[in-house]
Design a protein around this motif. Structure first.
Motif, PDB file in Angstrom:
ATOM      1  N   GLU A  32       0.674  -1.362  -0.079  1.00  0.00           N
ATOM      2  CA  GLU A  32      -0.116   0.472   0.221  1.00  0.00           C
ATOM      3  C   GLU A  32       0.775   1.132   0.057  1.00  0.00           C
ATOM      4  OE1 GLU A  32      -3.757   2.034   2.096  1.00  0.00           O
ATOM      5  OE2 GLU A  32      -2.736   0.557   3.159  1.00  0.00           O
TER       6      GLU A  32
ATOM      7  N   LYS B 223       0.306   6.851  -6.561  1.00  0.00           N
ATOM      8  CA  LYS B 223      -0.895   7.570  -6.534  1.00  0.00           C
ATOM      9  C   LYS B 223      -0.008   9.247  -6.682  1.00  0.00           C
ATOM     10  CE  LYS B 223      -5.070   9.813  -3.886  1.00  0.00           C
ATOM     11  NZ  LYS B 223      -4.589  10.621  -3.801  1.00  0.00           N
TER      12      LYS B 223
ATOM     13  N   ILE C 123      -6.502  -2.973  -8.865  1.00  0.00           N
ATOM     14  CA  ILE C 123      -7.695  -2.703  -8.220  1.00  0.00           C
ATOM     15  C   ILE C 123      -7.327  -1.432  -6.769  1.00  0.00           C
ATOM     16  CG2 ILE C 123      -9.278  -3.486  -6.671  1.00  0.00           C
ATOM     17  CD1 ILE C 123      -9.915  -6.149  -8.711  1.00  0.00           C
ATOM     18  N   GLN C 124      -6.255  -2.425  -6.095  1.00  0.00           N
ATOM     19  CA  GLN C 124      -6.390  -1.256  -5.147  1.00  0.00           C
ATOM     20  C   GLN C 124      -5.780  -0.144  -5.475  1.00  0.00           C
ATOM     21  OE1 GLN C 124      -3.085  -4.382  -4.220  1.00  0.00           O
ATOM     22  NE2 GLN C 124      -3.439  -3.418  -1.855  1.00  0.00           N
TER      23      GLN C 124
ATOM     24  N   ASN D  82      -9.182   2.383  -6.089  1.00  0.00           N
ATOM     25  CA  ASN D  82      -9.791   2.628  -4.974  1.00  0.00           C
ATOM     26  C   ASN D  82      -8.620   3.481  -4.353  1.00  0.00           C
ATOM     27  OD1 ASN D  82     -12.016   0.963  -4.385  1.00  0.00           O
ATOM     28  ND2 ASN D  82     -10.749  -1.021  -3.926  1.00  0.00           N
TER      29      ASN D  82
ATOM     30  N   ASN E 286      -9.794   6.786  -6.418  1.00  0.00           N
ATOM     31  CA  ASN E 286     -10.831   7.110  -6.104  1.00  0.00           C
ATOM     32  C   ASN E 286     -11.579   6.703  -7.528  1.00  0.00           C
ATOM     33  OD1 ASN E 286     -11.776   7.631  -4.163  1.00  0.00           O
ATOM     34  ND2 ASN E 286     -11.151   9.596  -4.079  1.00  0.00           N
TER      35      ASN E 286
ATOM     36  N   ASP F   2     -14.338   4.273 -10.802  1.00  0.00           N
ATOM     37  CA  ASP F   2     -15.058   3.132 -10.428  1.00  0.00           C
ATOM     38  C   ASP F   2     -14.525   2.080 -10.485  1.00  0.00           C
ATOM     39  OD1 ASP F   2     -16.654   4.912 -10.871  1.00  0.00           O
ATOM     40  OD2 ASP F   2     -17.274   5.048 -12.858  1.00  0.00           O
ATOM     41  N   VAL F   3     -14.796   0.907  -9.639  1.00  0.00           N
ATOM     42  CA  VAL F   3     -13.439  -0.222  -9.139  1.00  0.00           C
ATOM     43  C   VAL F   3     -14.211  -1.150 -10.104  1.00  0.00           C
ATOM     44  CG1 VAL F   3     -12.413  -1.997  -7.548  1.00  0.00           C
ATOM     45  CG2 VAL F   3     -12.442   0.316  -7.737  1.00  0.00           C
TER      46      VAL F   3
ATOM     47  N   GLU G  34     -16.398  -4.806 -10.555  1.00  0.00           N
ATOM     48  CA  GLU G  34     -17.034  -6.132  -9.461  1.00  0.00           C
ATOM     49  C   GLU G  34     -16.845  -7.454  -9.520  1.00  0.00           C
ATOM     50  OE1 GLU G  34     -21.142  -5.951  -9.604  1.00  0.00           O
ATOM     51  OE2 GLU G  34     -21.533  -4.059  -9.377  1.00  0.00           O
TER      52      GLU G  34
ATOM     53  N   SER H  14     -10.279  -7.664  -0.651  1.00  0.00           N
ATOM     54  CA  SER H  14     -10.825  -7.502   0.652  1.00  0.00           C
ATOM     55  C   SER H  14      -9.468  -7.274   1.567  1.00  0.00           C
ATOM     56  CB  SER H  14     -12.154  -8.613   1.910  1.00  0.00           C
ATOM     57  OG  SER H  14     -11.642  -9.613   1.367  1.00  0.00           O
TER      58      SER H  14
END
Length: 289
Positions: free
Chosen positions: A229, A236, A266-267, A270, A273, A275-276, A278, A288
């Motif tokens: 992260e 980012k 996907i991380q 997120n 911000n 659209d992630v 499904e 998760s």
């Protein structure tokens, strides 16, 4: 630059290797269609090994949403990677075949850029500058992204000249995140060369595996890396910086060896911000953490 004009598109290198994003039992022929429902962009890497037919390019376009985009990797014979004889009568015929292939995708409105990634032995020399100029001429009419693997292009005495050359010739800068492992790797230079778009390719930071091309399993080793992260937050901030001087930022995760690319993408989505996508119900637990 107007805030509303800035856009980030996150995707993966290839669509066949990311089992986590597909429902169990998804056929290989259906994967691109499923992928296009998850991510807005993809790097087509199979074109590095063989030039696809225009018909195949058109079929791939038909399998993806209207606003989907492809970054197409240039054939290995066009960048000096190919070992042995190329299956074309000469270099011009090879470029002609590739142009015809890419043109099908361009006419469908889905070709973002052709990526020319040059090998670690392609150093900053006059003869190679001329190769880049010739390539730009022979690929006239296409958006081209340029990625180096030899550090000499970004030595302190050359970095500004290299970037100026790319701006003058209209190359999109392919900015890399990769291990710092000697002259066969390049530093991350956060300098766009075009106002409309910039490419970012995240290769992982597996320094011990970066120079593994002599090993039989080198493809499994070189890109074996999972971004944490802290590293994604760093990217980012890097992307926010890039968007100060470029309108569109295409981010491709190429750390495919251990199946980490989709999860990392996907991380980052997120964190930005965006659209992630499904995930299939049986895969949700993987994303998760």
């Amino acid at each position: 630059m107007d805030e509303e004009q800035r856009k980030v598109f996150v995707g993966l290198s290839g669509w066949g290797d990311h089992d986590d994003i597909y429902p169990k039992g998804t056929k290989a022929a259906d994967k691109l269609k499923v992928y296009g429902g998850h991510f807005p962009i993809v790097e087509l890497d199979s074109s590095f090994y063989a030039i696809p037919s225009p018909e195949r390019m058109q079929k791939w376009c038909e399998q993806t949403p209207e606003d989907f985009g492809f970054i197409v990797k240039a054939y290995q014979g066009m960048t000096g990677h190919a070992r042995g004889k190329i299956p074309f009568p000469d270099t011009k015929a090879m470029f002609k075949a590739f142009r015809e292939s890419a043109q099908a995708m361009k006419e469908a409105g889905k070709l973002k850029a052709v990526l020319f990634q040059y090998p670690p032995w392609f150093g900053c020399e006059r003869k190679n500058v001329e190769i880049l100029r010739r390539t730009r001429e022979w690929m006239d009419g296409f958006s081209l992204a340029l990625e180096f693997r030899h550090r000499s292009w970004f030595d302190e005495s050359m970095v500004d000249k290299t970037l100026d050359f790319m701006r003058e010739e209209g190359w999109i800068h392919s900015i890399c995140d990769e291990p710092q492992a000697g002259e066969g790797s390049i530093p991350t230079i956060l300098k766009p060369t075009r106002e409309d778009c910039t490419l970012v390719r995240l290769h992982g930071r597996n320094a011990s595996g970066w120079h593994s091309s002599g090993q039989p399993n080198w493809r499994e080793v070189r890109y074996l890396y999972r971004y944490n992260e802290h590293e994604l937050l760093e990217w980012k901030r890097n992307i926010d910086k890039l968007l100060e001087s470029t309108r569109n930022c295409w981010v491709i995760f190429n750390n495919n060896s251990g199946g980490d690319a989709a999860d990392n993408a996907i991380q980052l989505m997120n964190l930005l911000n965006l659209d992630v996508p499904e995930m299939p119900p049986d895969q949700l637990s993987l994303f998760s953490e």
